[in-house]
Motif scaffolding. Structure first.
Motif: not given
Length: 407
Positions: A310-333
């Protein structure tokens, strides 16, 4: 025009350009075992980034048209083109041009990850909630359960040795390797990654496992297969034997980290895990061999295997978090909160993951997207496990590029 000679000329130019890029970016050259004088030349010349861009564009222009070339030569020329274009993108980044996450992944890795909103992952988190009922958040329950499954430090080498040995035995049933191939296993700390393969040439690797954070029992098979057999070590051995020595393709004596080659390398390394072990085989091996070696309770293995699927099915969250974080639409927190409550990482691993995003940018897509692309390509080549192994082996020792996996 002699297309073979022209491609060989561009291949040599490419290697020297990658070495020269390494003078500007210490992490760019992941492995090199070509002529030592080329390395010395790159160090002595100290080409500027502008020089590199000019020379890379000239190399691209010199590549012959792929029209009418035999398939293998056409693929080789396409691969050199993609690698040189990625080098140009990296030059731009070092010159201060900030690329969006998707543009970076397209230009460096020849692929773009799908986008998902947070709601996409909610049903998966709900399934995990049902698997591990109780008090506290889902993330807290996951990490409380996993705390029972940490490999003790004094057992780690024995467990890793057993996992790597099992991966090697399975790989050798399908892939012939040189008798002299070997590796050294080291345990390190203070790294943003959990494992790394440093290929040294002459069929030798140094494999490092990061012990900053707890190493859970499932990571033994994951890391053993990914870094060693049938993953990075096998990949690099095949490239050296079949392409560098076998065909004289010098471009494969060097591995630039920020390039389409990384999607093939990481994708095959991750797909190699499931190719080596079916779910049933892995559960049996972990329960009967690794859990006892680690001194862990084997009765926990079936439930943990279910949780990990089940956790493996969450793996693309890594990409979505990284994209938003690096583009500044998610703060570090906010990114940390996503990692804890959506990706279900423990807090300490979430902080380490942000370090990885900061250091590696869009590289994160190479693991899950690369795995899915490699899997889809390999499994289109036949319907049996033997056919999958054959296609996997051929993919790892071919000049095929990521976008070519889609057809």
């Amino acid at each position: 025009m002699n297309a073979i000679a022209d491609i060989a000329d561009v291949a040599e130019r490419y290697v020297k350009l990658v070495l020269a890029m390494g003078q500007h970016d210490a992490s760019y050259v992941d492995a090199y075992y070509g002529p030592p004088d080329w390395q010395a030349e790159a160090t002595a010349q100290q080409l500027t980034l502008a020089d590199l861009a000019t020379k890379a564009q000239a190399a691209l222009a010199y590549l012959p048209s792929r029209d009418g070339l035999p398939q293998e030569l056409a693929l080789r020329a396409l691969n050199l083109s993609k690698q040189l274009l990625a080098l140009l993108a990296r030059v731009e980044m070092l010159q201060g041009n900030q690329l969006g996450f998707d543009e970076e992944s397209a230009r460096l890795y020849d692929a773009v990850s799908p986008h998902h909103e947070r709601a996409y992952y909610a049903d998966l988190v709900t399934e995990i909630d049902a698997l591990l009922p109780g008090a506290g958040t889902v993330s807290e329950r996951v990490n409380t359960f996993r705390a029972q499954l940490i490999i003790p430090a004094d057992k780690l080498r024995a467990v890793m040795d057993a996992a790597i040995r099992a991966g090697r035995e399975r790989s050798l049933q399908h892939i012939a390797l040189p008798e002299e191939e070997d590796f050294v296993l080291e345990f390190v700390s203070d790294k943003p990654w959990s494992g790394y393969n440093w290929y040294k040439g002459n069929y030798q690797s140094v494999i490092q496992i990061n012990t900053d954070l707890p190493v859970y029992i499932d990571r033994a098979v994951d890391l053993g297969c990914h870094e060693a057999y049938p993953g990075h070590h096998v990949y690099n051995v095949l490239l050296e034997r079949d392409l560098v020595r076998g065909k004289g393709w010098v471009e494969y004596c060097i591995y630039p980290l920020y390039s389409p080659q990384s999607l093939i390398a990481e994708g095959t390394a991750n797909y190699g895990i499931e190719l080596s072990f079916t779910d049933e085989e892995r559960l049996a091996f972990e329960q009967q061999v690794l859990y006892p070696l680690a001194g862990l309770e084997p009765a926990l293995a079936p439930r943990y295997a279910q949780l990990n699927r089940l956790l493996a099915k969450l793996s693309y969250a890594d990409n979505d978090i990284a994209r938003q974080y690096l583009q500044g639409t998610l703060t570090r927190e906010e990114a940390l909160e996503w990692l804890v409550n959506v990706r279900l990482y423990p807090a300490e691993k979430s902080a380490q993951r942000l370090q990885f995003y900061d250091a590696m940018g869009a590289y994160v897509i190479n693991y899950n997207l690369g795995q899915d692309m490699a899997k889809a390509y390999v499994e289109r080549q036949g319907n049996t496990r033997a056919a999958h192994w054959a296609a996997f082996r051929d993919l790892m020792s071919s000049p095929r590029v990521p976008s070519d996996l889609l057809t």
